[in-house]
Design a protein around this motif. Structure first.
Motif, PDB file in Angstrom:
ATOM      1  N   ARG A   1       0.843  -1.279   0.012  1.00  0.00           N
ATOM      2  CA  ARG A   1       0.028   0.094   0.066  1.00  0.00           C
ATOM      3  C   ARG A   1       0.986   1.121   0.213  1.00  0.00           C
ATOM      4  NH1 ARG A   1      -4.744   2.358   0.700  1.00  0.00           N
ATOM      5  NH2 ARG A   1      -5.027   4.032   2.246  1.00  0.00           N
ATOM      6  N   ILE A   2       0.553   2.311  -1.066  1.00  0.00           N
ATOM      7  CA  ILE A   2       1.193   3.300  -0.930  1.00  0.00           C
ATOM      8  C   ILE A   2       0.314   4.558  -0.668  1.00  0.00           C
ATOM      9  CG2 ILE A   2       2.486   4.879  -2.288  1.00  0.00           C
ATOM     10  CD1 ILE A   2       3.411   2.633  -4.247  1.00  0.00           C
ATOM     11  N   ASP A   3       0.523   5.370   0.461  1.00  0.00           N
ATOM     12  CA  ASP A   3      -0.338   6.365   0.704  1.00  0.00           C
ATOM     13  C   ASP A   3      -0.225   7.404  -0.322  1.00  0.00           C
ATOM     14  OD1 ASP A   3      -1.280   5.238   3.116  1.00  0.00           O
ATOM     15  OD2 ASP A   3       0.504   5.824   4.391  1.00  0.00           O
ATOM     16  N   GLN A   4      -1.370   8.273  -0.281  1.00  0.00           N
ATOM     17  CA  GLN A   4      -1.174   9.364  -1.227  1.00  0.00           C
ATOM     18  C   GLN A   4      -0.396  10.750  -0.300  1.00  0.00           C
ATOM     19  OE1 GLN A   4      -4.989  10.633  -1.710  1.00  0.00           O
ATOM     20  NE2 GLN A   4      -5.746   9.499  -3.220  1.00  0.00           N
ATOM     21  N   ALA A   5       0.312  11.357  -1.373  1.00  0.00           N
ATOM     22  CA  ALA A   5       1.251  12.495  -0.995  1.00  0.00           C
ATOM     23  C   ALA A   5       0.189  13.370  -0.184  1.00  0.00           C
ATOM     24  CB  ALA A   5       1.674  13.241  -2.113  1.00  0.00           C
ATOM     25  N   THR A   6       0.659  14.061   0.665  1.00  0.00           N
ATOM     26  CA  THR A   6       0.039  14.877   1.540  1.00  0.00           C
ATOM     27  C   THR A   6      -0.487  16.182   0.580  1.00  0.00           C
ATOM     28  OG1 THR A   6       1.961  15.986   2.347  1.00  0.00           O
ATOM     29  CG2 THR A   6       0.771  14.297   3.666  1.00  0.00           C
ATOM     30  N   ARG A   7      -1.534  16.738   0.763  1.00  0.00           N
ATOM     31  CA  ARG A   7      -1.900  17.872  -0.267  1.00  0.00           C
ATOM     32  C   ARG A   7      -1.881  19.178   0.449  1.00  0.00           C
ATOM     33  NH1 ARG A   7      -1.886  13.588  -2.822  1.00  0.00           N
ATOM     34  NH2 ARG A   7      -3.704  13.119  -4.430  1.00  0.00           N
TER      35      ARG A   7
ATOM     36  N   VAL B   1       2.362  21.726  -6.595  1.00  0.00           N
ATOM     37  CA  VAL B   1       1.508  20.523  -7.141  1.00  0.00           C
ATOM     38  C   VAL B   1       1.397  20.630  -8.628  1.00  0.00           C
ATOM     39  CG1 VAL B   1      -0.151  20.692  -5.194  1.00  0.00           C
ATOM     40  CG2 VAL B   1      -0.399  22.196  -7.244  1.00  0.00           C
TER      41      VAL B   1
END
Length: 94
Positions: free
Chosen positions: A18-24, A87
């Motif tokens: 599992r790869i977490d999404q990058a923080t926004r 971004v």
């Protein structure tokens, strides 16, 4: 006379890490728009840039373009985008 036939299941269950999404970021002022060179990607990204610029007046929008749609973006280009933008949106035109 009935014949037996074998049914094969071509699916495979794969366990992937599992790869977490990058923080926004809550607020950003530099957005990169990366054209992947597919048909209509530039048109799509131009419209996205206009919409983003209209929604946030202090936004700086930088446009980038991959040299070839059939290959990944060069590392140097990705490094440049990462250094210059907070971004990035990649445009797929089809």
């Amino acid at each position: 006379m009935s014949q037996k036939f074998i049914v094969l299941n071509p699916t495979l269950e794969v366990e992937a890490a599992r790869i977490d999404q990058a923080t926004r970021p809550a607020h950003y002022t530099r957005v990169g728009l990366l054209d992947n060179t597919k048909t209509n990607a530039a048109t799509l990204l131009k419209k996205v840039g206009e919409l983003l610029g209209g929604a946030q007046s202090d936004l700086e929008i930088k446009y980038y373009r991959k040299p070839d749609l059939s290959r990944p973006a060069p590392t140097a280009l990705l490094d440049q985008i990462a250094a210059e933008c907070e971004v990035t949106i990649v445009g797929v035109g089809d």
